[in-house]
Design a protein around this motif. Structure first.
Motif, PDB file in Angstrom:
ATOM      1  N   LEU A  38       0.856  -1.082   0.028  1.00  0.00           N
ATOM      2  CA  LEU A  38       0.006   0.042   0.093  1.00  0.00           C
ATOM      3  C   LEU A  38       0.698   1.335   0.126  1.00  0.00           C
ATOM      4  O   LEU A  38       0.173   2.284  -0.106  1.00  0.00           O
ATOM      5  CB  LEU A  38      -1.098  -0.086   0.905  1.00  0.00           C
ATOM      6  CG  LEU A  38      -2.158  -1.077   1.147  1.00  0.00           C
ATOM      7  CD1 LEU A  38      -3.126  -1.039   2.226  1.00  0.00           C
ATOM      8  CD2 LEU A  38      -3.018  -0.992  -0.309  1.00  0.00           C
ATOM      9  N   THR A  39       1.979   1.124  -0.008  1.00  0.00           N
ATOM     10  CA  THR A  39       3.102   2.387   0.009  1.00  0.00           C
ATOM     11  C   THR A  39       3.051   2.598  -1.440  1.00  0.00           C
ATOM     12  O   THR A  39       3.499   3.866  -1.734  1.00  0.00           O
ATOM     13  CB  THR A  39       4.509   2.303   0.490  1.00  0.00           C
ATOM     14  OG1 THR A  39       4.949   0.995  -0.151  1.00  0.00           O
ATOM     15  CG2 THR A  39       4.240   1.768   2.138  1.00  0.00           C
ATOM     16  N   ARG A  40       2.745   1.672  -2.316  1.00  0.00           N
ATOM     17  CA  ARG A  40       2.729   2.214  -3.744  1.00  0.00           C
ATOM     18  C   ARG A  40       1.625   2.655  -4.230  1.00  0.00           C
ATOM     19  O   ARG A  40       0.521   1.920  -3.876  1.00  0.00           O
ATOM     20  CB  ARG A  40       3.276   0.791  -4.718  1.00  0.00           C
ATOM     21  CG  ARG A  40       4.627   0.277  -4.271  1.00  0.00           C
ATOM     22  CD  ARG A  40       5.248  -0.641  -5.112  1.00  0.00           C
ATOM     23  NE  ARG A  40       4.136  -1.866  -5.095  1.00  0.00           N
ATOM     24  CZ  ARG A  40       4.424  -3.167  -5.621  1.00  0.00           C
ATOM     25  NH1 ARG A  40       5.769  -3.266  -5.918  1.00  0.00           N
ATOM     26  NH2 ARG A  40       3.684  -3.997  -5.502  1.00  0.00           N
ATOM     27  N   SER A  41       1.439   3.828  -4.993  1.00  0.00           N
ATOM     28  CA  SER A  41       0.073   4.507  -5.380  1.00  0.00           C
ATOM     29  C   SER A  41      -0.912   3.527  -6.232  1.00  0.00           C
ATOM     30  O   SER A  41      -1.977   3.314  -5.946  1.00  0.00           O
ATOM     31  CB  SER A  41       0.500   5.669  -5.981  1.00  0.00           C
ATOM     32  OG  SER A  41       0.779   5.526  -7.305  1.00  0.00           O
ATOM     33  N   LYS A  42      -0.002   2.599  -6.859  1.00  0.00           N
ATOM     34  CA  LYS A  42      -0.717   1.845  -7.748  1.00  0.00           C
ATOM     35  C   LYS A  42      -1.745   0.556  -7.210  1.00  0.00           C
ATOM     36  O   LYS A  42      -2.668   0.371  -7.369  1.00  0.00           O
ATOM     37  CB  LYS A  42       0.084   1.090  -8.714  1.00  0.00           C
ATOM     38  CG  LYS A  42      -0.425   0.119  -9.823  1.00  0.00           C
ATOM     39  CD  LYS A  42       0.757  -0.434 -10.914  1.00  0.00           C
ATOM     40  CE  LYS A  42       0.793  -1.883 -10.999  1.00  0.00           C
ATOM     41  NZ  LYS A  42       1.648  -2.348 -11.648  1.00  0.00           N
ATOM     42  N   ASP A  43      -1.029   0.149  -6.174  1.00  0.00           N
ATOM     43  CA  ASP A  43      -1.557  -0.902  -5.433  1.00  0.00           C
ATOM     44  C   ASP A  43      -2.506  -0.166  -4.565  1.00  0.00           C
ATOM     45  O   ASP A  43      -3.637  -0.822  -4.018  1.00  0.00           O
ATOM     46  CB  ASP A  43      -0.528  -1.614  -4.585  1.00  0.00           C
ATOM     47  CG  ASP A  43       0.184  -2.489  -5.302  1.00  0.00           C
ATOM     48  OD1 ASP A  43      -0.139  -2.880  -6.395  1.00  0.00           O
ATOM     49  OD2 ASP A  43       1.451  -2.902  -5.054  1.00  0.00           O
ATOM     50  N   ARG A  44      -2.223   0.895  -4.011  1.00  0.00           N
ATOM     51  CA  ARG A  44      -3.246   1.471  -3.103  1.00  0.00           C
ATOM     52  C   ARG A  44      -4.571   1.895  -3.860  1.00  0.00           C
ATOM     53  O   ARG A  44      -5.762   1.541  -3.248  1.00  0.00           O
ATOM     54  CB  ARG A  44      -2.944   2.924  -2.561  1.00  0.00           C
ATOM     55  CG  ARG A  44      -3.474   3.420  -1.441  1.00  0.00           C
ATOM     56  CD  ARG A  44      -3.001   4.786  -0.891  1.00  0.00           C
ATOM     57  NE  ARG A  44      -1.982   5.554  -1.533  1.00  0.00           N
ATOM     58  CZ  ARG A  44      -0.664   5.440  -1.665  1.00  0.00           C
ATOM     59  NH1 ARG A  44       0.014   4.702  -0.768  1.00  0.00           N
ATOM     60  NH2 ARG A  44       0.029   6.376  -2.283  1.00  0.00           N
ATOM     61  N   LYS A  45      -4.524   2.193  -5.240  1.00  0.00           N
ATOM     62  CA  LYS A  45      -5.637   2.478  -5.961  1.00  0.00           C
ATOM     63  C   LYS A  45      -6.302   0.886  -6.155  1.00  0.00           C
ATOM     64  O   LYS A  45      -7.584   0.941  -6.050  1.00  0.00           O
ATOM     65  CB  LYS A  45      -5.196   3.025  -7.271  1.00  0.00           C
ATOM     66  CG  LYS A  45      -4.946   4.469  -7.167  1.00  0.00           C
ATOM     67  CD  LYS A  45      -4.580   4.988  -8.542  1.00  0.00           C
ATOM     68  CE  LYS A  45      -4.178   6.328  -8.246  1.00  0.00           C
ATOM     69  NZ  LYS A  45      -3.811   6.986  -9.736  1.00  0.00           N
ATOM     70  N   LYS A  46      -5.548  -0.084  -6.438  1.00  0.00           N
ATOM     71  CA  LYS A  46      -6.240  -1.335  -6.514  1.00  0.00           C
ATOM     72  C   LYS A  46      -7.166  -1.792  -5.125  1.00  0.00           C
ATOM     73  O   LYS A  46      -8.137  -2.081  -5.197  1.00  0.00           O
ATOM     74  CB  LYS A  46      -5.362  -2.467  -6.857  1.00  0.00           C
ATOM     75  CG  LYS A  46      -4.713  -2.503  -7.905  1.00  0.00           C
ATOM     76  CD  LYS A  46      -3.337  -3.721  -8.040  1.00  0.00           C
ATOM     77  CE  LYS A  46      -2.586  -3.557  -9.208  1.00  0.00           C
ATOM     78  NZ  LYS A  46      -1.766  -4.571  -9.291  1.00  0.00           N
ATOM     79  N   PHE A  47      -6.464  -1.336  -3.817  1.00  0.00           N
ATOM     80  CA  PHE A  47      -6.921  -1.807  -2.801  1.00  0.00           C
ATOM     81  C   PHE A  47      -8.143  -0.769  -2.647  1.00  0.00           C
ATOM     82  O   PHE A  47      -9.511  -1.570  -2.263  1.00  0.00           O
ATOM     83  CB  PHE A  47      -5.981  -1.458  -1.686  1.00  0.00           C
ATOM     84  CG  PHE A  47      -6.674  -2.096  -0.220  1.00  0.00           C
ATOM     85  CD1 PHE A  47      -6.778  -3.079   0.149  1.00  0.00           C
ATOM     86  CD2 PHE A  47      -6.887  -0.980   0.706  1.00  0.00           C
ATOM     87  CE1 PHE A  47      -7.100  -3.471   1.301  1.00  0.00           C
ATOM     88  CE2 PHE A  47      -7.116  -1.250   1.725  1.00  0.00           C
ATOM     89  CZ  PHE A  47      -7.356  -2.590   2.116  1.00  0.00           C
ATOM     90  N   GLU A  48      -8.324   0.276  -3.062  1.00  0.00           N
ATOM     91  CA  GLU A  48      -9.288   1.077  -2.869  1.00  0.00           C
ATOM     92  C   GLU A  48     -10.545   0.715  -3.744  1.00  0.00           C
ATOM     93  O   GLU A  48     -11.689   0.753  -3.456  1.00  0.00           O
ATOM     94  CB  GLU A  48      -9.030   2.724  -3.200  1.00  0.00           C
ATOM     95  CG  GLU A  48      -8.247   3.368  -2.176  1.00  0.00           C
ATOM     96  CD  GLU A  48      -7.644   4.447  -2.448  1.00  0.00           C
ATOM     97  OE1 GLU A  48      -7.751   5.161  -3.572  1.00  0.00           O
ATOM     98  OE2 GLU A  48      -6.934   5.202  -1.766  1.00  0.00           O
ATOM     99  N   LYS A  49     -10.117   0.393  -4.922  1.00  0.00           N
ATOM    100  CA  LYS A  49     -11.111  -0.250  -5.842  1.00  0.00           C
ATOM    101  C   LYS A  49     -11.756  -1.515  -5.316  1.00  0.00           C
ATOM    102  O   LYS A  49     -12.975  -1.527  -5.228  1.00  0.00           O
ATOM    103  CB  LYS A  49     -10.607  -0.725  -7.153  1.00  0.00           C
ATOM    104  CG  LYS A  49     -11.470  -1.311  -8.154  1.00  0.00           C
ATOM    105  CD  LYS A  49     -10.524  -1.724  -9.315  1.00  0.00           C
ATOM    106  CE  LYS A  49     -11.622  -2.465 -10.260  1.00  0.00           C
ATOM    107  NZ  LYS A  49     -10.924  -2.969 -11.442  1.00  0.00           N
ATOM    108  N   VAL A  50     -11.093  -2.240  -4.640  1.00  0.00           N
ATOM    109  CA  VAL A  50     -11.700  -3.583  -4.073  1.00  0.00           C
ATOM    110  C   VAL A  50     -12.585  -2.988  -2.639  1.00  0.00           C
ATOM    111  O   VAL A  50     -13.754  -3.426  -2.588  1.00  0.00           O
ATOM    112  CB  VAL A  50     -10.830  -4.548  -3.292  1.00  0.00           C
ATOM    113  CG1 VAL A  50     -11.353  -5.666  -2.636  1.00  0.00           C
ATOM    114  CG2 VAL A  50      -9.720  -5.171  -4.792  1.00  0.00           C
TER     115      VAL A  50
END
Length: 100
Positions: A38-50
């Motif tokens: 979650l420190t990477r913005s790409k993964d944070r966006k994926k997490f927020e999408k879920v």
């Protein structure tokens, strides 16, 4: 008949399985922990999408506390069965339990 519908959690359990599969696709169990990802913005966006998918489901399908509990239990079991580490699963479930 309405009382029996109150205990019907089949739709929520099915959705928990779908979400856990989506989570496993976005965050394979091998490699970094969820906090590191979650420190990477790409993964944070994926997490927020879920999370958004879960909240939209809860909004369009109001769940009583029994169905919420069954949903969270099914989500936890499915995530653990897919190999997610228990710390990640527990943090996700704790976050969702207070927001649903």
């Amino acid at each position: 008949m309405a009382i029996l519908q109150w205990f019907d959690a089949s739709q929520a359990i099915h959705f928990a399985k779908e979400i856990s599969e989506e989570f496993a696709r976005q965050f394979p169990p091998k490699g970094l922990t969820l906090e590191e990802r979650l420190t990477r913005s790409k993964d944070r966006k994926k997490f927020e999408k879920v999370l958004k998918q879960i909240f939209l489901y809860a909004e369009s399908n109001p769940m009583n506390f029994y169905v919420k509990a069954r949903f969270l239990k099914a989500l936890m079991a499915n995530l653990e069965a897919q190999g997610q580490d228990s710390a990640t699963v527990n943090k996700l479930i704790e976050a969702l339990a207070t927001k649903l």
